[in-house]
Structure formats: structure tokens, C-alpha cells
Motif scaffolding. Sequence first.
Motif, PDB file in Angstrom:
ATOM      1  N   PRO A 101       0.831  -1.210   0.000  1.00  0.00           N
ATOM      2  CA  PRO A 101       0.000   0.000   0.000  1.00  0.00           C
ATOM      3  C   PRO A 101       0.865   1.260   0.000  1.00  0.00           C
ATOM      4  CG  PRO A 101      -0.823  -1.590   1.582  1.00  0.00           C
ATOM      5  CD  PRO A 101       0.495  -2.114   1.124  1.00  0.00           C
ATOM      6  N   GLU A 102       0.421   2.254  -0.781  1.00  0.00           N
ATOM      7  CA  GLU A 102       1.162   3.519  -0.890  1.00  0.00           C
ATOM      8  C   GLU A 102       0.136   4.649  -0.811  1.00  0.00           C
ATOM      9  OE1 GLU A 102       4.528   5.641  -0.887  1.00  0.00           O
ATOM     10  OE2 GLU A 102       4.652   3.513  -1.444  1.00  0.00           O
ATOM     11  N   PRO A 103       0.321   5.603   0.158  1.00  0.00           N
ATOM     12  CA  PRO A 103      -0.632   6.715   0.281  1.00  0.00           C
ATOM     13  C   PRO A 103      -0.196   7.907  -0.571  1.00  0.00           C
ATOM     14  CG  PRO A 103       0.857   6.710   2.150  1.00  0.00           C
ATOM     15  CD  PRO A 103       1.273   5.544   1.290  1.00  0.00           C
ATOM     16  N   PHE A 104      -1.174   8.666  -1.045  1.00  0.00           N
ATOM     17  CA  PHE A 104      -0.907   9.885  -1.811  1.00  0.00           C
ATOM     18  C   PHE A 104      -1.849  10.982  -1.321  1.00  0.00           C
ATOM     19  CE2 PHE A 104       0.573   6.530  -4.597  1.00  0.00           C
ATOM     20  CZ  PHE A 104       1.756   7.043  -5.110  1.00  0.00           C
ATOM     21  N   ASP A 105      -1.254  12.117  -0.976  1.00  0.00           N
ATOM     22  CA  ASP A 105      -2.033  13.290  -0.572  1.00  0.00           C
ATOM     23  C   ASP A 105      -2.379  14.082  -1.824  1.00  0.00           C
ATOM     24  OD1 ASP A 105      -3.193  15.485   0.530  1.00  0.00           O
ATOM     25  OD2 ASP A 105      -1.465  16.112   1.717  1.00  0.00           O
ATOM     26  N   LEU A 106      -3.672  14.181  -2.131  1.00  0.00           N
ATOM     27  CA  LEU A 106      -4.114  14.817  -3.371  1.00  0.00           C
ATOM     28  C   LEU A 106      -4.931  16.084  -3.102  1.00  0.00           C
ATOM     29  CD1 LEU A 106      -5.294  11.603  -5.286  1.00  0.00           C
ATOM     30  CD2 LEU A 106      -3.026  12.653  -5.290  1.00  0.00           C
ATOM     31  N   GLN A 107      -4.704  16.758  -1.997  1.00  0.00           N
ATOM     32  CA  GLN A 107      -5.565  17.882  -1.630  1.00  0.00           C
ATOM     33  C   GLN A 107      -5.266  19.149  -2.418  1.00  0.00           C
ATOM     34  OE1 GLN A 107      -6.737  18.218   2.614  1.00  0.00           O
ATOM     35  NE2 GLN A 107      -5.030  16.788   2.987  1.00  0.00           N
ATOM     36  N   LYS A 108      -4.045  19.266  -2.972  1.00  0.00           N
ATOM     37  CA  LYS A 108      -3.702  20.493  -3.711  1.00  0.00           C
ATOM     38  C   LYS A 108      -4.382  20.501  -5.081  1.00  0.00           C
ATOM     39  CE  LYS A 108      -0.953  22.301  -0.638  1.00  0.00           C
ATOM     40  NZ  LYS A 108       0.482  22.456  -0.891  1.00  0.00           N
ATOM     41  N   PRO A 109      -4.637  21.688  -5.611  1.00  0.00           N
ATOM     42  CA  PRO A 109      -5.264  21.775  -6.939  1.00  0.00           C
ATOM     43  C   PRO A 109      -4.370  21.241  -8.060  1.00  0.00           C
ATOM     44  CG  PRO A 109      -5.552  23.827  -5.738  1.00  0.00           C
ATOM     45  CD  PRO A 109      -4.577  23.019  -4.948  1.00  0.00           C
ATOM     46  N   ILE A 110      -3.050  21.348  -7.855  1.00  0.00           N
ATOM     47  CA  ILE A 110      -2.129  20.878  -8.902  1.00  0.00           C
ATOM     48  C   ILE A 110      -1.219  19.831  -8.273  1.00  0.00           C
ATOM     49  CG2 ILE A 110      -0.309  21.503 -10.523  1.00  0.00           C
ATOM     50  CD1 ILE A 110      -1.448  24.324 -10.591  1.00  0.00           C
ATOM     51  N   ILE A 111      -1.255  18.604  -8.853  1.00  0.00           N
ATOM     52  CA  ILE A 111      -0.419  17.514  -8.371  1.00  0.00           C
ATOM     53  C   ILE A 111       0.459  17.079  -9.547  1.00  0.00           C
ATOM     54  CG2 ILE A 111      -0.353  15.318  -7.165  1.00  0.00           C
ATOM     55  CD1 ILE A 111      -1.993  17.372  -5.698  1.00  0.00           C
ATOM     56  N   LEU A 112       1.759  17.174  -9.353  1.00  0.00           N
ATOM     57  CA  LEU A 112       2.704  16.837 -10.421  1.00  0.00           C
ATOM     58  C   LEU A 112       3.480  15.582 -10.023  1.00  0.00           C
ATOM     59  CD1 LEU A 112       4.133  20.427 -11.116  1.00  0.00           C
ATOM     60  CD2 LEU A 112       2.153  19.308 -12.174  1.00  0.00           C
ATOM     61  N   PHE A 113       3.551  14.629 -10.975  1.00  0.00           N
ATOM     62  CA  PHE A 113       4.312  13.399 -10.758  1.00  0.00           C
ATOM     63  C   PHE A 113       5.352  13.294 -11.875  1.00  0.00           C
ATOM     64  CE2 PHE A 113       0.187  12.758  -8.891  1.00  0.00           C
ATOM     65  CZ  PHE A 113       0.414  12.034  -7.725  1.00  0.00           C
ATOM     66  N   TYR A 114       6.573  13.008 -11.491  1.00  0.00           N
ATOM     67  CA  TYR A 114       7.583  12.788 -12.514  1.00  0.00           C
ATOM     68  C   TYR A 114       8.503  11.665 -12.071  1.00  0.00           C
ATOM     69  CZ  TYR A 114      11.200  15.318  -9.839  1.00  0.00           C
ATOM     70  OH  TYR A 114      12.103  15.719  -8.886  1.00  0.00           O
ATOM     71  N   GLY A 115       9.184  11.103 -13.038  1.00  0.00           N
ATOM     72  CA  GLY A 115      10.080   9.993 -12.780  1.00  0.00           C
ATOM     73  C   GLY A 115      10.345   9.241 -14.063  1.00  0.00           C
ATOM     74  N   PRO A 116      11.332   8.367 -14.088  1.00  0.00           N
ATOM     75  CA  PRO A 116      11.672   7.633 -15.314  1.00  0.00           C
ATOM     76  C   PRO A 116      10.573   6.641 -15.696  1.00  0.00           C
ATOM     77  CG  PRO A 116      12.908   6.771 -13.467  1.00  0.00           C
ATOM     78  CD  PRO A 116      12.205   7.993 -12.960  1.00  0.00           C
ATOM     79  N   ASN A 117      10.639   6.205 -16.928  1.00  0.00           N
ATOM     80  CA  ASN A 117       9.689   5.187 -17.401  1.00  0.00           C
ATOM     81  C   ASN A 117       9.847   3.909 -16.587  1.00  0.00           C
ATOM     82  OD1 ASN A 117       8.594   6.804 -19.425  1.00  0.00           O
ATOM     83  ND2 ASN A 117      10.166   6.181 -20.906  1.00  0.00           N
ATOM     84  N   GLY A 118       8.714   3.292 -16.251  1.00  0.00           N
ATOM     85  CA  GLY A 118       8.741   2.047 -15.500  1.00  0.00           C
ATOM     86  C   GLY A 118       8.846   2.239 -14.003  1.00  0.00           C
ATOM     87  N   SER A 119       8.715   3.477 -13.548  1.00  0.00           N
ATOM     88  CA  SER A 119       8.859   3.731 -12.104  1.00  0.00           C
ATOM     89  C   SER A 119       7.521   3.716 -11.371  1.00  0.00           C
ATOM     90  CB  SER A 119       9.572   5.063 -11.877  1.00  0.00           C
ATOM     91  OG  SER A 119       8.836   6.132 -12.462  1.00  0.00           O
ATOM     92  N   GLY A 120       6.386   3.592 -12.068  1.00  0.00           N
ATOM     93  CA  GLY A 120       5.098   3.474 -11.390  1.00  0.00           C
ATOM     94  C   GLY A 120       4.079   4.530 -11.747  1.00  0.00           C
ATOM     95  N   LYS A 121       4.415   5.470 -12.637  1.00  0.00           N
ATOM     96  CA  LYS A 121       3.470   6.551 -12.960  1.00  0.00           C
ATOM     97  C   LYS A 121       2.190   6.001 -13.606  1.00  0.00           C
ATOM     98  CE  LYS A 121       6.195   8.897 -15.627  1.00  0.00           C
ATOM     99  NZ  LYS A 121       7.261   7.881 -15.661  1.00  0.00           N
ATOM    100  N   THR A 122       2.365   5.054 -14.527  1.00  0.00           N
ATOM    101  CA  THR A 122       1.185   4.492 -15.202  1.00  0.00           C
ATOM    102  C   THR A 122       0.311   3.718 -14.219  1.00  0.00           C
ATOM    103  OG1 THR A 122       2.362   4.346 -17.302  1.00  0.00           O
ATOM    104  CG2 THR A 122       0.419   2.948 -17.037  1.00  0.00           C
ATOM    105  N   SER A 123       0.913   2.977 -13.315  1.00  0.00           N
ATOM    106  CA  SER A 123       0.140   2.251 -12.302  1.00  0.00           C
ATOM    107  C   SER A 123      -0.667   3.225 -11.450  1.00  0.00           C
ATOM    108  CB  SER A 123       1.070   1.417 -11.418  1.00  0.00           C
ATOM    109  OG  SER A 123       1.677   0.381 -12.172  1.00  0.00           O
ATOM    110  N   PHE A 124      -0.054   4.374 -11.113  1.00  0.00           N
ATOM    111  CA  PHE A 124      -0.780   5.386 -10.346  1.00  0.00           C
ATOM    112  C   PHE A 124      -2.007   5.880 -11.120  1.00  0.00           C
ATOM    113  CE2 PHE A 124      -1.551   9.931  -9.757  1.00  0.00           C
ATOM    114  CZ  PHE A 124      -1.894   9.966  -8.418  1.00  0.00           C
ATOM    115  N   CYS A 125      -1.807   6.216 -12.419  1.00  0.00           N
ATOM    116  CA  CYS A 125      -2.931   6.709 -13.221  1.00  0.00           C
ATOM    117  C   CYS A 125      -4.012   5.634 -13.381  1.00  0.00           C
ATOM    118  CB  CYS A 125      -2.428   7.167 -14.593  1.00  0.00           C
ATOM    119  SG  CYS A 125      -1.504   8.710 -14.551  1.00  0.00           S
ATOM    120  N   GLU A 126      -3.601   4.382 -13.549  1.00  0.00           N
ATOM    121  CA  GLU A 126      -4.592   3.322 -13.698  1.00  0.00           C
ATOM    122  C   GLU A 126      -5.350   3.082 -12.400  1.00  0.00           C
ATOM    123  OE1 GLU A 126      -2.756   0.605 -17.307  1.00  0.00           O
ATOM    124  OE2 GLU A 126      -2.227   0.102 -15.237  1.00  0.00           O
TER     125      GLU A 126
END
Length: 888
Positions: free
Chosen positions: A100-125
Motif C-alpha cells: 500500500p502507498e498513500p498519496f495526498d491529493l488535496q492540492k489543486p495541482i499535483i505533479l508526478f515525474y520519474g523515469p519510465n517504468g517507475s510506477g506513474k502508469t500504475s498510479f494513473c490506472e
Amino acid sequence: MASAKQDFERFVEWLHLQEKNIPSEVRRLANLSLANFDSLAATSRNRSQRSIYLVDLIRATLALTSDAPPAFQAVAANGAWPWKRLRHLTLGPFRGFRNPEPFDLQKPIILFYGPNGSGKTSFCESLEYALLGEVEEAGSKRIDAKTYLTNSHAQRFVPPILKATDQQGREVDVVSNAETYRFCFIEKNRIDAFSRIAARPAGQRSELIATLFGMDQFNEFVAHFNETVDRQLVLEVDKQVVLTARRDALATDQVTVDGEAKALQDLVNEEVQLGQTHSAEMTYAGLKQLIGSADAPCRLQELEGILNAVPPGNIGLTRPGLLQAFEKVHKLHGLVGEVSAALAERSSQVSFKDLYTSVSALQEAEGDHCPACNTPLEGPIHVVTNPYEKAKAGLAQLKDLGDLQESLRTRQSEAATASRELRQLLADMSKFIVALQEQDTSVGRYLADLAIEPAGDWWTNLYPAQLDPNPEAFVLEHLLIVADRVAEQDAASLLAQQERQKHIEERDGLNRFQLLIQAHDLKRQQCVDSIAEARTRIAAFDVTNAELIEQVAQEKRNIERDAPIKAAYDLFLTELRDYRDKLPGSLLAGLNETAMNLYNEFNRNDLDVDKLAALHLPLTGDEKIEIAFRGNPEARVDALHILSEGHIRCLGLAILLAKAQSIESPLVVFDDAINAIDHDHRGGIREAIFESDNFLQMQLIVTCHSNEFIKDIQQHLPPKRRGDCTVYLFRHHTGDYQPRVRGNIPTKNYIVKARAAKDELDDRAALASARQALEMLSEKMWRWLASHDLGMIGLQLPGVGAEPSLRNLCDALFKKLNEAATFNHANKTPLLVAFRRILGIPATNLVWTYLNKGTHEEADRDDFDAEWVEDVVHTLEELDDIDLRPGR
């Protein structure tokens, strides 16, 4: 196929609208298809798979299916969303997240960055699953959702827990609703596909808008319905046609039976006529008897026997002919004797004739002397008499002797010919004797003993006949009697030849009658048999055709069952395709103006004539996306034909954002979408989304592998919004298969960093960030001046190929604004004040040294003037507060 199912649900809901007045059977079919959507979607039109499956399903359960509208999830109306901002997300085990991984999404703008294969797509899915209830990628790859979402190391997945803040500021659970939240996601793949489809020929662009809005799966689902299900239905009365044909044949049979008496009487009449054709008194039975058969032969067989017998050949021997032959040979033999006697009397003359002939023959070889004594014919000594002349004279005197010798040869030849002719007649007689097997008779023995070519006067013992022969001797009369018999046979053979043609004509006539009789008898038999068979078929019809009669009854029931299915399917397919064709129009309605403005903002650096004056989005799948440029606003052109790939991608993004704005969506998730845009347009997109007022009421979540783009967003966010941004960093796992997630990443905004460093009394670090901030603000000011036609400035360069110093750039911008006497703008005075303060610091001061070239680690350096450093940071903060967006 999750998105396809959602679109199909909307179709079913649309189909049940009261004003459409759709028949009950069609609504039942739509409800049945929706209830079995997954199985139906797994079929295709190939080999009529879908038609076969659907017809079987309809026959089994359509009557049990309700025609009432199914219960659908409520769709949020504009301004009536169940929440206004996401608050918190916990995901894992889920796809790439093992724990399990928590994410605080209360801000109006949430930016995620990182290399390919690091989990960004899993987060969006995880957001997609929490908001939509499905992950589209799993459906498009036809992978079971549980399998697709399971973390391979944890061997399970837990549905993400998503919280939000409602309109009253309370924390609420987010309930998935695919139809409500489907336009909250903007994906790189869709923009890529949009640009690729745009490159296809015009006839293949019907899926353009569907692809952009993620409805290509629905298009594919609709496309796999077969044009008709007729082949799977019973609609034609094939069995009835067969039964009708058989009943028609039965009626024919009845006519045959009813006409039996007439048919038989007609046959009798034909028999009478056939007999009379032979002769007036002949009956049909008499004619058959005359013709006869192998068992009872009659005239025809008699004629065949006569004609098959080979008559004897004509020998041509008669008594007068034989006597004439004997006489001829006898007479010629006598003439030979007479000539021979005459020559015998002149035998001495024959020697002289031979001598004279020999001397004459020697004249050519011995012509000048005597051939006997060799004495010259002329000269002093010569012969008394010329032998050659004497020979000529002697031959002349003996000419009649030569004629007599020639006559002897002629008579001898004629006598020999007559002898052979007589012998040939006796040879013909011998064949006759042998044919009659009379070889043992006196004539037979005489002829057998006779040589084939007898010599001399062999006939003289028979001819001339003796006056008083020996009674027992063989005499000429014996031969003449046989000759008479031969003559009689020849006469009989000639008579037979004369009668043969009559027999042939009679036989051929009887043969023709035989064929007619055979044909008539066959006709009678067929008539009798057909009548008997007709009676049999009439009697056995119902029994024989019992199975067919039952099949006809079943066929009628099947048609009554299937005819409504055909009508329902045809109307259902028509409505489904009509809905699909109208879908682009419903999605794009009212988006022209908003999408055009966003597109122009994305392309801020284009010439004004190349920006759009009008945008016309298609209302049907057959229409084009048409645009008009400001340089020629009256001309509408095909956007996909005119625009570059980069501009087409910008147009796709503008349409998606316009749609989100039109429904007042509280959220837009950019799933790596920025990376689908080329570098030249990213600045305009960043400005339109994060620096303008377009999306102030919308929460923005961005995933991107470009650290620079995330940095640029932070740099250019307006000061009042910088506190509304949270940055997350994703990094690859270190062996535990759990992505490393770091939240609250410090801001990369140069001015914020400069102020923080100054507050920590780190003037060196403050000036380093201040230099970067001043470069950014100078560029922004220059672009702002250019938007007001003041972009032409003069710069001093330290050398060929060198970059202008930052102070020279600031000085040139200050002079341009200060000298623009006619330019009046609210930003002018604060800009002049700020740049005057910056430029008031002496160029030789250590502050400008570092502002021009940057800060570096140096030994024995002097301390910075803290006041001037503070002035620089404070001035940059003032500049940052000024709205320098182009055109403002």
C-alpha cells in the motif's frame, strides 16, 4: 471492452427514450444484448459468429427479457458533481505497487515525474479504476481485469481507496461511475492515435473522434454486428414449397388415374391406325404376327434368312461358249501347221536369208573389205562382187520368206492364247465341280488331271468329236453337259439378284413397323405403369410424406418465431449505427469556440495569420474537421489535410480539454499526455493550462517523465498559485519491487529558492537562483513586449558568436520600454521601477558579476553586499507579481 460497454449502456438508455417510440421487441433485444455484453463482445462478424450467438440467445431468452429501461448509474449534470476535489488515494497491491502507498491529493495541482517504468502508469490506472470501475487498457488487450490489475509479486490486488472533498468541505468516498468521469482522463495514447488516424486517407477517418474520446472500442463493437441475421433464421417456406410441389404432383396423379379409359382408348386407336398403315385389311395383331419373333418366326425372319444366304457367283460358262473355244483353238492350231509346212518347203532359202542378214550386220565393222576373204572392195586388187551389195539384193528377193516367218510367229501366239482361254474355261468348270463335290466323276477326274498350262494340242482327243466314240471313253459331250448345268446355275443366280432388292424393301418396311410396334407397346406399358404408380402414390401420400408434413408445420412455427427476430434485429442495428454516427456530434456540440481558443493559446508563437479564426468540429462521422485561418477567415479547409502532425496533436488536446470544461469537470488527469506534444508547443500548452485562468476551478494531475517540464510548470505558475502545487517523485525499486515514492518535493521555482536562500543568509545561493529567475523574467518580459509590437531591441555582444550578458539584455529591455513614449500600459511603470533598481547596482559590483556569469566556488572571495542582494531578490519578487503573459 469497458468503455464500449459504457457507450452501449448510453445507447440502450437513449433507445428507451419515450419520444423515440421504439417497438417492444427492439428494446428487449437491446436489454438482452446489454445483459450479455461481455460474451457478445467476444464474438465478431467473421463467419457470422455474432449472428449465430445472438440468434441462439434471442430464441432462448428474448421472451423472458423485460422491455423496461435497465437501471443505470446517474450521470452528474454540469455543476452538480458529487465532489469538487480529490483528497487522498491509497493503492496497492495494485499493478506495479506491491505494498500500500498513500498519496495526498488535496492540492489543486499535483505533479508526478520519474523515469519510465517507475510506477506513474500504475498510479494513473489506480485513479482510472477508482473513478471508472475499469481499466481500459485491460479491455483493449482483452486481458481479464483481475489478472491485469494483480501485482505479480504480491499475487493479488486490492481496489484503490479514493477519497474526495465535497462541496461542503467534507471527506467522502469516491464512487466509480464510468459515464460521469470518462472525460476526466487525457492519455498520451489517444493523442498519438488521433495524429496517426489523421494521416490516413480521408475515407478511413471515420473513427477519428471516437479514438480521441476513447470510444474506438465501441466503434469496433458496433462494426462486428453482421448486416443481417437472415442466414441464421427460418424466413422462407422451403419445406412448404416442396410439399406444395408434391401435392401438385399428386393432383397430376389424380388426373392420370381419371384419364385411364381415354388413354387406353387412344392407344387402341393408334394400334388400328398402325395396322391400316401397312394395308387396309391388316390388324395390329396381324401386323405383329407378320413380323414374328425369335420364338415364333414369320415373314420377317424368312426374309432375313433369304437375304443372309449368299447367292452363287456368275461363272459365265455355256455350251456354245465352250464349243467356240474348242473351235478357235483347233482352227488356230491348223493355221500354224499350214505356215510351218510352207516354211519347210523353202528351208534352203532360209539359210541364205540368215547369211545375208549376217553379212549386212558386218558392214559397219568390215565395210572396206570382204568379211570372208578380207579382200579390199576397191583398189588394184579387189573383190569381183561386193558382198554387202549382194546381201542387200538377196534380202530383197527373200522378203516374202520373212513375212512367212512373221506369220508363223503370230499364228503360234494366237494358238497359245486360245489354248489358255480354253484351259481357263475348264478351270472355271473345275471350281463348279468342286463346289458341288463332284470331283470323283469322270469330268472331275479329267479336270483334276489336266495340267495348269498343258502343252501341245492337248484338246485333240476331245475335239473335234468322233462320230462313233467308245461308249466308255471320256468325250466332249461330258464337258458340254456340265457347261449346260453351269449355265442353268448362272441363270438362277441372276434371277435371285433381281428378286433380292424386292426382299430388302419388304424387310426394311417390316423392320420399320417392328420399331413402331415396339415403341407403341412401350408407350402402352408406360401408360399402364404410370396409372398404377399414380394410384399407389395417391394411396400412400400422407404416410410417405408424414415427416415432410410435420416439417412444414414446424417451419411455419419457426417463421412465426423468427420473423419478429429479423424485424427487431434490423431496426436494432439501424438504431445502433445511427447512434454511433451521431455520437461525435453529441460529444463535440458546443466545443468549437473553446477548443479554438485553447488551440490558439497552445500555438502562441505562430504568426497571427496562422492562428485559427474558426473551428468547425464534425457533427457526424462522415464530416470533416474544418478550420479557417485568421489570414483568410472566409476559406474553410480540412484541418487534417492542412495542419502538421504537431498542430494536429495540439488540436486533439484542445478538444479534450474543451470537453472537460464543457461538462465543468472538477478533475483532469494528464496520463503522460504532455509527452505526446512536441517540444515547440509545450510552452504554449503549459501557459494555457497552468498560467491562465482557464482551469482555475479544475484539479490538475500530471504525470510526466520530463523533469524539465515539471520544473517549467513550477517556474511559471503565478505567485498566488505556487502554494497550490504538490510534486511527487517516482523512482525505481531497489529490490523490494515497490516503487520509491517521495512526496513534498521542494519547489524548483527560482524566486522561491532565492528568497529561501536569502532568508538563510546564503547570498551566494540566493544570487545563483536570482540569476536564473532574472533570465526567466527577462525572457518573459521580452515576449510580453513583442506581443505589444515592441519586441525589436538592440543588444551589445562581447564578441563574435558570444551570448549577450544578462545586464546588457536587461538594459536593452529597459531602454525599449522607457523610450516607448506612446505606449501606455499598467505594467509599464512597475517594470521600469524594477529594472531601474536592478540596473542601479553598479556593473562592476560583485552582485552583477554573479548575475552575469553565475556563481562558482572561488577561494578568497569577498562577501556580497547583503543589501543589494536583498534588493535583487525583492525586485524579482515584484517583477514576478506583474502579469507578463503575452497580450495582457
